[in-house]
Scaffold this active site. Structure first.
Site, PDB file in Angstrom:
ATOM      1  CG  HIS A  73      -2.102  -0.937   1.002  1.00 29.28           C
ATOM      2  ND1 HIS A  73      -2.773  -1.513   2.054  1.00 29.28           N
ATOM      3  CD2 HIS A  73      -2.698  -1.402  -0.121  1.00 29.28           C
ATOM      4  CE1 HIS A  73      -3.735  -2.298   1.575  1.00 29.28           C
ATOM      5  NE2 HIS A  73      -3.698  -2.237   0.266  1.00 29.28           N
ATOM      6  CB  CYS A 134       3.774 -11.004   4.602  1.00 30.47           C
ATOM      7  SG  CYS A 134       4.596 -10.793   6.189  1.00 30.47           S
ATOM      8  CD  GLU A 164      -3.115  -9.229   6.741  1.00 22.38           C
ATOM      9  OE1 GLU A 164      -3.176  -9.830   7.838  1.00 22.38           O
ATOM     10  OE2 GLU A 164      -2.466  -8.183   6.577  1.00 22.38           O
ATOM     11  CB  SER A 299      -4.200  -1.452   7.668  1.00 24.91           C
ATOM     12  OG  SER A 299      -4.726  -1.696   8.959  1.00 24.91           O
ATOM     13  CB  SER A 361       3.798  -0.134   2.715  1.00 22.24           C
ATOM     14  OG  SER A 361       2.928   0.830   3.269  1.00 22.24           O
TER      15      SER A 361
END
Length: 382
Positions: A73, A134, A164, A299, A361
């Protein structure tokens, strides 16, 4: 891979950030002090995902490569992949999009993972899949599969529409597809679940509230008998722990003190927790404001903003271009969920201390750009 990593570093590395880290995370230029959190920016899982995406371009130079949604992201990183000829499919592609794929195509699964049915459909087309999911996310998948195998409903703390969480929910159905899940966003929604467990809820109201956040055929009268708490790995740890405690107590209240029908595994991402802990440490310093750098749809970055806002003026920016002037800043308001422009953001004081952190990220080059822009606006020499 060494050539790949060198290319990645050339795009995202920052000598300035490394120098500041080497100096204890503090830099002073004139009357401006910059303090960095001890942990911020790219985590191992993000670095691995980017490395694999770059490697795919090198290994398959003449093939069409598609990415499911975003690799991570961060818009700057995703734009870089686009410039390398990697096209973006929808995170949840329609059947027509998948049918357009050819057997010789390469498809990259992002760090968040992808839903079981989506991956199966891509495999059925004969595509080569590069899976960058991940390891922390896969650990959660292991737990929810175990729940399904033992007829335990997974209550997932997360955002129901997040890539996710959708990927995790698809694994919570189990190999036979007969498992169940319920997604709760926060403690308010969890309270409604707890009320129902204690026998106080209305079934129709419950299903209406969670209409897009549960498995097909979910019946709260049946599927809240035995529950196991899981989570989207980037949620706020303290909130996940609070939700776990609320649900555990509700089960105990219903079952005469027994928690046999409740289970919980700590599946918060280690990097997410490190960045949250590091921010708490940074906030103990004397700061005038906090900049949080990262993608607006990240997030884990959003939760850093939530932490910062409770203590001091906090500005969520995508990159240095958001620092419009010493008077105006373009930033993301997490409450209104939109980008806004605010005036008077930069205090006009002789000695200014700016705290900076970033989500997992965000690459270091964007942090460097933001530091340089702050110094420019303050009239300091970098």
């Amino acid at each position: 891979m060494s050539r790949v990593q060198a290319e990645v570093e050339s795009h995202y590395r920052s000598q300035l950030v490394e120098t500041i880290r080497g100096g204890g995370g503090v830099m002073r230029r004139g009357n401006t002090v910059v303090r960095l959190a001890k942990q911020f920016g790219f985590c191992y899982g993000v670095e691995r995902a980017i490395d694999l995406a770059y490697a795919a371009r090198k290994v398959f130079p003449d093939k069409r490569i598609s990415l499911l949604g975003e690799i991570i992201h961060n818009p700057d990183v995703n734009a870089q992949l686009s410039s390398m000829g990697i096209r973006h499919l929808a995170a949840h592609p329609a059947d027509a999009d998948i049918e357009e794929l050819q057997a010789e195509d390469v498809v990259i699964v992002p760090a968040f993972g992808a839903e079981v049915d989506t991956v199966a459909a891509i495999k059925a087309r004969g595509c080569q899949i590069v899976d960058t999911t991940c390891g922390d996310v896969m650990s959660v998948w292991k737990r929810v599969r175990q729940n399904a195998n033992e007829q335990v409903t997974s209550v997932i703390h997360g955002k129901a529409s997040h890539e996710e969480t959708r990927a995790t929910a698809s694994r919570a159905l189990g190999p036979k597809g007969d498992g169940h899940y319920l997604v709760v966003l926060d403690t308010k929604e969890t309270e409604m679940v707890c009320d129902y467990i204690r026998g106080k809820g209305d079934k129709n109201a419950f299903l209406t509230r969670f209409w897009n956040a549960h498995s097909k055929g979910f019946d709260p009268d049946v599927h809240l008998r035995r529950i196991g708490v899981a989570n989207q790995t980037t949620m706020l740890r303290s909130e996940t722990e609070q939700i776990q405690g609320m649900l555990r107590q509700a089960i105990a209240d219903r079952d005469s003190g027994s928690t046999e029908n409740f289970r919980y595994f700590d599946t918060i991402c280690g990097a997410t927790q490190e960045r949250q802990d590091a921010l708490f440490g940074l906030l103990d310093e004397s700061l005038d404001l906090l900049l949080v750098v990262g993608g607006y749809n990240s997030s884990n970055t959003t939760h850093l903003v939530e932490i910062g806002e409770k203590k001091l003026p906090t500005w969520f920016i995508r990159n240095a271009s958001c620092l419009l002037s010493g008077d105006e800043i373009k930033h993301f308001d997490i409450h209104q969920k939109l980008e806004v422009i605010t005036r008077g953001w930069l205090p006009q004081k002789e000695l200014l201390t700016v705290g900076i952190t970033a989500g997992a990220s965000c690459p270091n080059n964007l942090i460097e750009d933001s530091i340089k822009r702050i110094l420019e606006l303050r009239g300091e020499t970098e």
